[in-house]
Design a protein around this motif. Structure first.
Motif, PDB file in Angstrom:
ATOM      1  N   ARG A  40       0.850  -1.064  -0.207  1.00 23.46           N
ATOM      2  CA  ARG A  40       0.166   0.089  -0.065  1.00 23.46           C
ATOM      3  C   ARG A  40       0.827   1.297   0.115  1.00 23.46           C
ATOM      4  O   ARG A  40       2.001   1.307   0.470  1.00 23.46           O
ATOM      5  CB  ARG A  40      -1.032   0.034   1.214  1.00 23.46           C
ATOM      6  CG  ARG A  40      -0.235  -0.280   2.426  1.00 23.46           C
ATOM      7  CD  ARG A  40      -1.117  -0.848   3.552  1.00 23.46           C
ATOM      8  NE  ARG A  40      -1.789  -1.979   3.387  1.00 23.46           N
ATOM      9  CZ  ARG A  40      -1.336  -3.160   3.625  1.00 23.46           C
ATOM     10  NH1 ARG A  40      -0.369  -3.232   4.260  1.00 23.46           N
ATOM     11  NH2 ARG A  40      -2.212  -3.815   3.161  1.00 23.46           N
ATOM     12  N   PRO A  41       0.283   2.314  -0.555  1.00 24.35           N
ATOM     13  CA  PRO A  41       1.037   3.670  -0.402  1.00 24.35           C
ATOM     14  C   PRO A  41       1.547   3.937   0.981  1.00 24.35           C
ATOM     15  O   PRO A  41       0.430   3.865   1.843  1.00 24.35           O
ATOM     16  CB  PRO A  41       0.114   4.482  -1.231  1.00 24.35           C
ATOM     17  CG  PRO A  41      -1.287   3.986  -1.094  1.00 24.35           C
ATOM     18  CD  PRO A  41      -1.077   2.537  -0.838  1.00 24.35           C
ATOM     19  N   VAL A 121       9.046   0.710  -4.638  1.00 22.52           N
ATOM     20  CA  VAL A 121       7.878  -0.133  -4.238  1.00 22.52           C
ATOM     21  C   VAL A 121       8.711  -1.546  -3.737  1.00 22.52           C
ATOM     22  O   VAL A 121       9.696  -2.095  -4.344  1.00 22.52           O
ATOM     23  CB  VAL A 121       7.157  -0.897  -5.474  1.00 22.52           C
ATOM     24  CG1 VAL A 121       6.066  -1.912  -4.982  1.00 22.52           C
ATOM     25  CG2 VAL A 121       6.533   0.305  -6.212  1.00 22.52           C
ATOM     26  N   TYR A 140       5.475   2.655  -1.898  1.00 21.78           N
ATOM     27  CA  TYR A 140       4.757   1.567  -1.436  1.00 21.78           C
ATOM     28  C   TYR A 140       5.395   0.525  -0.821  1.00 21.78           C
ATOM     29  O   TYR A 140       6.237   0.124  -1.125  1.00 21.78           O
ATOM     30  CB  TYR A 140       4.043   0.995  -2.867  1.00 21.78           C
ATOM     31  CG  TYR A 140       3.163   1.871  -3.732  1.00 21.78           C
ATOM     32  CD1 TYR A 140       1.754   1.846  -3.524  1.00 21.78           C
ATOM     33  CD2 TYR A 140       3.759   2.695  -4.495  1.00 21.78           C
ATOM     34  CE1 TYR A 140       0.934   2.921  -4.242  1.00 21.78           C
ATOM     35  CE2 TYR A 140       2.886   3.756  -5.272  1.00 21.78           C
ATOM     36  CZ  TYR A 140       1.433   3.519  -5.030  1.00 21.78           C
ATOM     37  OH  TYR A 140       0.771   4.467  -5.923  1.00 21.78           O
ATOM     38  N   HIS A 141       4.895   0.058   0.449  1.00 23.41           N
ATOM     39  CA  HIS A 141       5.239  -1.223   0.930  1.00 23.41           C
ATOM     40  C   HIS A 141       4.122  -1.925   1.663  1.00 23.41           C
ATOM     41  O   HIS A 141       3.165  -1.485   1.710  1.00 23.41           O
ATOM     42  CB  HIS A 141       6.289  -0.457   2.071  1.00 23.41           C
ATOM     43  CG  HIS A 141       5.968   0.126   3.157  1.00 23.41           C
ATOM     44  ND1 HIS A 141       6.339   0.551   4.258  1.00 23.41           N
ATOM     45  CD2 HIS A 141       4.474   0.582   3.394  1.00 23.41           C
ATOM     46  CE1 HIS A 141       5.605   1.228   5.101  1.00 23.41           C
ATOM     47  NE2 HIS A 141       4.691   1.173   4.561  1.00 23.41           N
ATOM     48  N   GLY A 177       0.659   2.920 -10.050  1.00 26.57           N
ATOM     49  CA  GLY A 177       0.427   2.739  -8.671  1.00 26.57           C
ATOM     50  C   GLY A 177      -0.632   3.945  -8.236  1.00 26.57           C
ATOM     51  O   GLY A 177      -0.314   5.104  -8.899  1.00 26.57           O
ATOM     52  N   ASP A 179      -3.815   5.175  -5.214  1.00 25.00           N
ATOM     53  CA  ASP A 179      -3.964   5.308  -3.814  1.00 25.00           C
ATOM     54  C   ASP A 179      -4.269   4.112  -3.141  1.00 25.00           C
ATOM     55  O   ASP A 179      -4.510   3.862  -1.844  1.00 25.00           O
ATOM     56  CB  ASP A 179      -4.623   6.750  -3.375  1.00 25.00           C
ATOM     57  CG  ASP A 179      -3.966   7.953  -3.667  1.00 25.00           C
ATOM     58  OD1 ASP A 179      -2.654   7.874  -3.658  1.00 25.00           O
ATOM     59  OD2 ASP A 179      -4.557   8.821  -3.610  1.00 25.00           O
ATOM     60  N   SER A 181      -3.206   0.605  -4.707  1.00 22.10           N
ATOM     61  CA  SER A 181      -2.092  -0.614  -4.910  1.00 22.10           C
ATOM     62  C   SER A 181      -1.472  -0.524  -6.129  1.00 22.10           C
ATOM     63  O   SER A 181      -1.532   0.611  -6.930  1.00 22.10           O
ATOM     64  CB  SER A 181      -2.962  -1.909  -4.816  1.00 22.10           C
ATOM     65  OG  SER A 181      -3.840  -1.833  -5.709  1.00 22.10           O
ATOM     66  N   VAL A 182      -0.619  -1.378  -6.497  1.00 29.00           N
ATOM     67  CA  VAL A 182       0.441  -1.013  -7.618  1.00 29.00           C
ATOM     68  C   VAL A 182       0.251  -2.456  -8.643  1.00 29.00           C
ATOM     69  O   VAL A 182      -0.178  -3.508  -8.077  1.00 29.00           O
ATOM     70  CB  VAL A 182       1.734  -1.331  -7.205  1.00 29.00           C
ATOM     71  CG1 VAL A 182       2.653  -1.065  -8.411  1.00 29.00           C
ATOM     72  CG2 VAL A 182       1.879  -0.098  -6.356  1.00 29.00           C
TER      73      VAL A 182
END
Lengths: 245, 245, 245, 245, 245, 245
Positions: A40-41, A121, A140-141, A177, A179, A181-182
């Motif tokens: 997620r961001p 990411v 993102y993590h 990506g 807000d 996901s990617v």
């Protein structure tokens, strides 16, 4: 090493569509595993991250090879990746879906931002994530992770095919990506998927307006009634190109 | 029972450094498991939680021993812990990494805050977490958990060594929490680690400034070039003591 | 099909109490599994979601039965559920605790909102969750999930008993969600539990005031001292009905 | 320290009943969490392990406190527990449900066997489990685990209340293990539960005979038809005491 | 490509010691993560698997690249690895700790056996595992997994450093597997660790004899009493070289 | 209710092929999720379980609805399913992938066996599994689970579509289990898949013979060399029909 080769107009299109819409476009092509799972961001950016993937692969750290002194080596793959990831690309890390230790921290991410990298990411976690969240660069993590990278991760390969959050990623694949996901778009599909997603987004915008106006989804979404398509066609003409979200 | 014995100047130093920096300082000393895993602040506080650990151990609840009437017992360990946790200490709970039921709720946390306790940590979850998040006291958990404590937890021991989020915690160890996570510093290392972390933070601040100014991390972070150390030394002199973050 | 039959005054009472308080009221009655586990609001609403459950059951998707064309069927159970879920009810989905693919997206949730549905809950994830979070309707899930529903979910049954986040849900049970989580009240208990929770909330408000004023919890919470009950009784008289939170 | 105090006739009864039957007997008394979850015998023994619990609590290991030299300390709690666990008792270890490192190995388990201990249980794993499986003493764990105990476990407390596989265990509670799993009987219930389980087992033996002879379970199990109870009564008289399994 | 280079005498020594003993020998050297976690033999072999690692790396499968026709390519990395893994080596696969689909089946494992490979290890699962278990070659996995490899795995790299069950593995590292689990010995340590493990095993055999004879472990294990070492020395002389297990 | 309608010759064919082979046959048809994940035989039977699915759906148990007295109801869905599951069918239970409490025990499974049911499958666990393992009827579960069914499971629906181990199951689908795992064949594909699997098995038998004789897999498996197909054709003629495994 793969040269990122993403057409500017494709990038612009991908900046305006959601990961959900792209996931459906890839689903139509038989690709079902392209969303990076459980990532997620760090902070909502209100705009998309778009760029070709430049990858870094971690393996489990062996204690004798991962003392702090390792970072003194200018060829250490993590540090090197930070310095050679191309501007406009997204650095994406295979952290083996573990956030027990950090994938990177605020200094490295700031350096990537300054170098013009489009985003970062990991399927692990960032340390200093409270600071990274405030940077302009999208990141993102899975969750914040304060222990130093070396605790469980050894950077071992640069720009090889990897997995990230159970999605397959080849260098040069296009990452998008939002807000939520990617997603990973195979490079050879980027142009056509971008086009299709822009069209789908227009239609979804039309549908959402109708639903907000009280219309039922039956016959509207998907457009199984001819009337729907006719109305959409009319609605579309009233838009200038720039009004489509 | 261990008397918290944290020097005021050590506390002040620990208020100015990040958990990530402390994790690296402990890593140098061979301690790799001191960050409490998968626990996060209920709300960012923009300041550190610092205090010696005062512990509460939960075991799985047996139904006949955990009816609501148990709380009428003034010696119930959970209620007692709330009343005897020393001001300035951090109450840290071993909830067996389960947020199926609550570790505590807003009334108990408010009482701890009024008593001057420095923070509350659980590897389970708080109920009323939406209210607890608004309190001034820093609090950390895995996720909100509305079922009453008694559903799965029996408070069984006060101020014994525990595990919390897979980190080992001995009463009196110093807990430091920032907006990312919480770390456990063995009490005998608190002073030296605080000193080292303050120095490391100064250097990291310098590095971050340079990186923001466009410098590469190679040779800078870590400082493998003599020039870097010379510049850092010069930069440092330009700081008044209070400017270091 | 069960007709939602929630008394307006019961609904009003349930709008003013927390899930934590309701969980304790059900715990007294021997019900320990009624909180939906590991599900959270997409955005805090500052008000409760209340409504009888209208359920949708998903099973694992078989690829040949779950092509995009399926949504063209006006009787597709997901689309049908969206159109027939009664106003005032909560649509709750058994997504088998998996957020690998979406339970629904912003168009369907907007349609539910426009139809007067009181809320939407899944133990999976929503796509377009960044948009859904901004809608007025309360929504709860595990985490954002961008892949289309069909990737792993086939909607198979409407308004049958289901599990959601390990809680048992029968159609017509009353769901209450606050900014922490969601609880399931068996329909036949809704009135009495609402009454009891309102009383408990009054007492908890009194207790919280006292604790904020510096009083110990011993003897106060629970009220084992007669003085506490006398003071509560006095405090209560000073309240107008509407002041109780 | 609790003195195991299990009546010989209760022990004999518990040797002849299954954990499943005991679980049902405790369920009737409102105790639902007494089976140790996800723990299995290293080898089927074809006979029950029975004995009062003698407990050992592990916490996460801190590296500086858990070098191999620690075992040279004759007061090391793990080694001490092995030497003082009473004959006839079961040594049960709270390994925090982690088999990342061993709870014990074949030398310690052999010593326990020679000392007359009735069994050994951990919710982690044994090393040398291939050897332990061949010993006569019944042993239960989650899975084999070869790394030395010190890698993740520090033995910290002897004979305190613990959790094991999410079951609550108090010193002196009676543990019964069969070839499926292990259950914890609160010490004060051991006698009455043993009696009841023997009766239930008789009835189940009768039922199983009837089912093997082709009878339907309706009316038979449970015995809702008067005829069933009459036949059971007759069947029972044909048994000598020793024939009941 | 790394040439396996394991001295015959080192191999012979490693055939006679347990993974547990080797784990302790590596622990003394600061290596704590070398046991492959949650991987077990398909069948006990009563003898050790020993050989240098030859690795195969899987990444998540993308549907368009992983149709059955891929296996027709003679250069497909999985098939190629099976044909070039050196005799005497162990083929070890990084299956990303997922047994959702197979890492290999009985035909490939039989081919490896016929080619003289010393063993096969995956942190995923084998298909046809009931057949593989009956082969002479030692094999280790997490659990049986019948879906074809292509369902979730794409073989991508041969003989690169990998993770397997969270252990770091470099090509040429020495793998030793017994009836419990598998350990990874860094190649440069293999000789000295083999020597030390043989000595440790001798002492453990002595200790086990004493414990079986009724001696306490205090002073014996570890040998903190001088008498113990003297007796061990005497005991050792009574052994012919070949008697040590 | 679906009438199982499996042709005797299809059943015979499915008795002679492995789940792995069937998984590949379904993979060719785009079905990738048909193997029931993480479920294993209680004991190897050395023969296949084959039969059309008869399903039982569990939901989370609510305490007030799941007292032991419930089993006195002859219409209790679990007991009823045991009495009406057709001979030759397989009873398959959706236990929500939880083995915290039992899906069934030895009395019910014995009754099913006596009634001629072909097998029993759950993605939870059986109690009395040590006894069930010895019965002739093939049974599959995740792990032994001694607590009574009612602890966490309420049987709620008979013969509806379910998920089991993340596989989709419709009543009448054909279940095949070997000593590794269980697969679900959509009923309309059973005949053609059985034919194809028999052919594949013949070829695999041929391949295995060649590999055992020392041949490389390249060109052989898959058969990319014309010579391979010619030899297979010759080999096949040497077989009497009954020799194919």
């Amino acid at each position: 090493m793969t040269q990122p080769n993403l057409k500017p107009e494709t990038r612009r299109k991908l900046e305006k569509v959601s990961v959900a819409t792209l996931a459906t476009a890839l689903y139509k092509r038989g690709l079902r595993q392209q969303v990076i799972q459980d990532v997620r961001p760090l902070a909502p950016k209100g705009r998309n991250m778009v760029g070709p993937a430049f990858t870094l692969r971690y393996m489990p750290a062996r204690e004798d090879r991962n003392q702090l002194a390792e970072f003194r080596n200018p060829e250490h793959p993590q540090r090197k990746a930070v310095e050679i990831c191309p501007p406009g690309a997204v650095l994406v890390m295979d952290s083996r879906k573990s956030a027990t230790a950090a994938s990177a921290g605020d200094i490295l991410v700031t350096r990537l931002m300054k170098r013009g990298v489009a985003g970062v990411v990991t399927d692990g976690g960032f340390r200093d994530s409270m600071n990274i969240a405030r940077l302009e660069i999208p990141t993102y993590h899975n969750r914040p992770s304060s222990p130093t990278n070396l605790t469980t991760n050894e950077a071992i390969d640069i720009n090889v095919p990897i997995g990230c959050g159970d999605a397959p990623i080849f260098p040069g694949d296009v990452l998008v990506g939002d807000d939520d996901s990617v997603i990973v778009i195979p490079s050879e599909l980027a142009d056509e998927v971008a086009d299709e997603a822009v069209s789908m987004t227009e239609f979804e915008t039309f549908v959402l307006e109708r639903v907000q106006a009280g219309q039922s989804i039956i016959g509207l979404y998907p457009a199984t009634q001819d009337a729907t398509l006719a109305e959409f066609s009319k609605w579309r003409k009233t838009l200038t190109t720039e009004q489509s979200r």
